[in-house]
Design an enzyme around this catalytic site. Structure first.
Site, short mmCIF file in Angstrom:
data_model
loop_
_atom_site.label_atom_id
_atom_site.label_comp_id
_atom_site.label_asym_id
_atom_site.label_seq_id
_atom_site.Cartn_x
_atom_site.Cartn_y
_atom_site.Cartn_z
N THR A 1 0.79 -1.11 0.19
CA THR A 1 0.41 0.27 0.32
C THR A 1 0.72 1.14 -0.04
O THR A 1 0.75 2.34 -0.81
CB THR A 1 -1.14 0.14 1.38
OG1 THR A 1 -1.59 -1.05 0.91
CG2 THR A 1 -1.55 0.81 1.66
N LYS B 1 2.93 -8.36 13.03
CA LYS B 1 1.15 -7.33 13.05
C LYS B 1 0.10 -8.22 13.54
O LYS B 1 -0.09 -9.47 13.68
CB LYS B 1 0.71 -7.70 10.73
CG LYS B 1 -0.40 -6.74 10.46
CD LYS B 1 -1.09 -6.23 9.04
CE LYS B 1 -1.73 -5.69 8.89
NZ LYS B 1 -2.09 -4.94 7.48
N THR C 1 2.08 -4.38 4.16
CA THR C 1 2.55 -4.25 5.93
C THR C 1 2.01 -6.24 6.43
O THR C 1 2.53 -6.75 7.46
CB THR C 1 1.10 -3.83 6.63
OG1 THR C 1 0.34 -3.65 6.40
CG2 THR C 1 1.83 -2.38 6.81
N ASP C 2 1.46 -7.18 5.37
CA ASP C 2 0.38 -8.33 5.94
C ASP C 2 1.37 -8.61 5.93
O ASP C 2 1.45 -9.68 7.38
CB ASP C 2 -0.02 -8.83 4.34
CG ASP C 2 -1.55 -7.64 4.23
OD1 ASP C 2 -1.57 -6.79 5.13
OD2 ASP C 2 -2.32 -7.78 3.03
N1 ASP Z 1 -2.25 -6.09 1.69
C1 ASP Z 1 -1.24 -5.40 1.07
C2 ASP Z 1 0.12 -5.76 1.19
O1 ASP Z 1 0.79 -5.95 2.24
C3 ASP Z 1 -1.60 -4.62 2.87
C4 ASP Z 1 -0.61 -3.26 3.12
O2 ASP Z 1 0.54 -2.90 2.15
O3 ASP Z 1 -0.93 -2.48 3.98
O4 ASP Z 1 0.95 -5.73 0.24
#
Ligand code: ASP
Length: 462
Positions: free
Chosen positions: A108, A263, A184-185
Site C-alpha cells: 500500500t 502484525k 504490511t501483511d
Molecule cells: N495487502 C497489502 C500488502 O501487504 C497491505 C499493505 O500494504 O499494508 O501488501
C-alpha cells in the site's frame, strides 16, 4: 463525455442503473438505497470487477460498493474528476546530509489507486516522494529503486534473496541507511528472513509500510515514511527493524526488532507490536528515544555477511484440538522437509499425533515447537506431554515466534540437511529471535497504544 467513458468499467446491471439516472463516473451524487443514503463520487471500476456494484468515494476517503439492486434513486449534484497525479519535484542533494537508499517492494505504501483502470500505481521515484512528502529532504539525500511491485502476500524465496543481495551491495557501497517499502501483511516475515540473511550490518535497515493508501485522509504513509527515513539516516541502531505507527493516533512511531515483531490488527494503523519484549525505540519528527538497552549500534565500517539461502519446503502446523495425524503424514508425503508446530500452551499437541510425528522425524523431517500464545516460552519439561513430544524428535525453540521460526527453518534448510546442524542453527540466536527472558513490563507497555495506560504504568512502576 462519451457514453463509454461515462460507464468506465461498469457493465450489466451496474451500467443499467447509472444510465437510468443519467449519471456516470466522476458524477458527484446522492444515492438512496435500501441500506441508507450515501454521498460521494462515482468511481470507475476495474475491468475485472463484478457488474453488480456502484463504487462511491465518500468524503472520508473510504470507498464503498453499493449493490445496484438496492438503489432507489440517484441525484447528480455535479461532476468532479479526481486527479491522483503526484507532482514530480527534483529531490535536492545536500553533501552534508546522510545518504539513504529506499528499496521498494510494493504494498500500500507504494501505491495509489488509478481509478481509471482500477490498477494500483506506484509512487516511488524520489521526485514523486519529494512531491508528496517534502520533509524527507530535510533529513537525507534519498535515492530510490523499485525492486518489485507486489502486494506482500506475493513475497517469496526469489524476492527475499534479491532483497538481501541488494542490501549487501548498498551497504558495501557505503550508504548510511536503508529503508524498505513493503506491504504490511507479511512485513514481519520479510523482516525475520532479512535478519537471518543479512548478518551484522553496520547500519539501520528499516522496513516501512502503510495500512491506508496515501489518497486517503487518514493515511499513515507519510508519517511512517518520515520516521523510517529518519531512523535510517540518523539513528544509532543497526540491524533489521520495522518502523510503524505506535499508538492509534499519530503521536509517535515505534521501531521494532525485525524478529520480535508481528502484525496484530488487520486494519488499525498501530498494527505492529513487539512480542516478547518492548520495542527498541520511539520515534517522532524530532527524536529517536531508545526504550531499551542491548541493541546493536551503528558502525563506521561497510562490512556485512550476506547469507541469502532459502528452502521453502517448510510448513507451519497450527495445532487445534482434535487434529488428526493424516495432516502430518500429508505434509511429509508432499515433500516438506521442515515443520514448525505452533503448539498449545507451553508447546503441546494431542497424543494421536505422536506416531505421525515419529514417522515424520524418522523420514528426516526437521520439526520444531513454538507456542501459539505468541508471548512466553516453550516449556517442554513441565508436563509429561512435553517430554514425550521431545522424545519423538521435536525440538523446542524457546520464545521464537512461529513465523520467525518458519523463516529461520527455511533459511537453515537452505544450508544443510544435517539434523544436528539444523538444530544448532535453530537454537542459536542470530539476533533476538530467542531471548533469555521477557522484561517484566514487556507484555504491558507500548502494546495497546493507549497513552493513558502507559502513563498509569509509569506511575505504578516508579
Ligand atoms: N495487502 C497489502 C500488502 O501487504 C497491505 C499493505 O500494504 O499494508 O501488501
Amino acid at each position: 463525455m462519451a457514453q463509454a467513458e461515462k460507464l468506465k468499467g461498469y457493465r450489466g446491471i451496474g451500467a443499467d442503473v447509472l444510465e437510468r439516472y443519467g449519471v456516470g463516473v466522476w458524477s458527484d451524487v446522492e444515492i438512496d438505497s435500501t441500506g441508507g443514503r450515501f454521498e460521494g463520487l462515482i468511481l470507475p471500476r476495474s475491468e475485472t470487477a463484478d457488474d453488480r456494484h456502484i463504487v462511491l468515494k465518500l468524503a472520508t476517503g473510504y470507498n464503498v460498493g453499493i449493490a445496484a439492486e438496492t438503489i432507489r434513486a440517484i441525484r447528480e449534484r455535479g461532476r468532479r474528476e479526481a486527479h491522483y497525479k503526484i507532482p514530480e519535484k527534483e529531490f535536492p542533494y545536500d553533501p552534508g546530509k546522510p545518504n539513504v537508499k529506499l528499496l521498494g517492494t510494493g504494498g500500500t505504501i507504494a501505491s495509489r489507486l488509478d481509478y481509471r483502470t482500477g490498477a494500483v500505481i506506484p509512487a516511488f521515484s524520489p521526485g514523486e516522494l519529494y512531491g508528496s512528502v517534502p520533509e524527507l529532504a530535510d533529513i537525507c539525500n534519498l535515492e530510490t529503486e523499485k525492486l518489485f511491485g507486489v502486494f506482500s502476500e506475493n513475497m517469496a524465496r526469489e524476492q527475499y534473496i534479491t532483497l538481501a543481495e541488494r542490501i549487501g551491495e548498498e551497504i558495501r557501497a557505503g550508504v548510511d541507511g536503508i529503508v524498505i517499502g513493503h506491504g504490511t501483511d507479511t512485513m514481519h516475515h520479510t523482516a525475520a528472513v532479512l535478519t537471518f540473511m543479512v548478518q551484522n550490518p553496520p547500519i539501520p535497515i528499516v522496513m516501512v509500510g502503510s495500512q491506508r493508501s496515501s489518497d486517503r485522509p487518514s493515511s499513515d504513509a507519510a508519517l511512517n515514511l518520515i520516521h523510517a527515513v529518519k531512523a535510517a539516516a540518523e539513528g544509532n541502531i543497526a540491524g533489521v527493524m520495522v518502523c510503524m505507527f505506535g499508538p492509534t493516533s499519530d503521536q509517535y512511531g515505534l521501531l521494532h526488532s525485525g524478529c520480535r515483531v508481528r502484525k496484530m490488527h488487520s486494519s488499525y494503523r498501530s498494527t505492529f507490536r513487539t512480542v516478547g519484549d518492548i520495542p527498541i525505540a520511539m520515534i517522532d519528527r524530532n527524536r529517536i528515544i531508545p526504550l531499551r538497552e542491548g541493541y546493536p549500534r551503528r558502525r563506521e565500517d561497510h562490512d556485512v555477511t550476506i547469507h541469502a539461502v532459502y528452502d521453502e519446503h517448510v510448513t507451519i502446523l497450527y495445532y487445534y484440538p482434535g487434529m488428526r495425524p493424516e495432516i502430518v503424514d500429508a505434509m511429509v508425503d508432499s515433500g516438506h522437509r521442515g515443520i514448525i508446530i505452533a503448539g498449545t500452551g507451553l508447546g503441546h499437541v494431542n497424543k494421536p499425533l505422536y506416531p505421525a510425528l515419529r514417522r515424520a522425524t524418522d523420514a528426516g523431517v526437521h520439526i520444531f515447537m513454538t507456542v501459539q500464545t505468541l508471548w512466553g516460552y516453550t516449556q517442554m519439561y513441565v508436563y509429561e506431554t512435553g517430554r514425550e513430544i521431545m522424545e519423538l524428535g521435536v525440538t523446542p525453540v524457546a520464545n521464537m515466534l512461529p513465523e520467525v521460526a518458519y523463516m529461520k527453518l527455511c533459511w537453515a534448510l537452505g544450508q544443510t540437511d544435517d539434523r544436528e546442524q539444523v538444530r544448532r542453527i535453530m537454537q542459536t540466536p542470530v539476533a533476538d529471535e530467542i531471548t533469555a527472558r521477557e522484561p517484566y513490563n514487556g507484555y504491558l507497555i507500548y502494546q495497546g497504544g493507549i497513552p493513558e495506560v502507559q502513563d498509569f504504568l509509569r506511575q505504578v512502576h516508579r
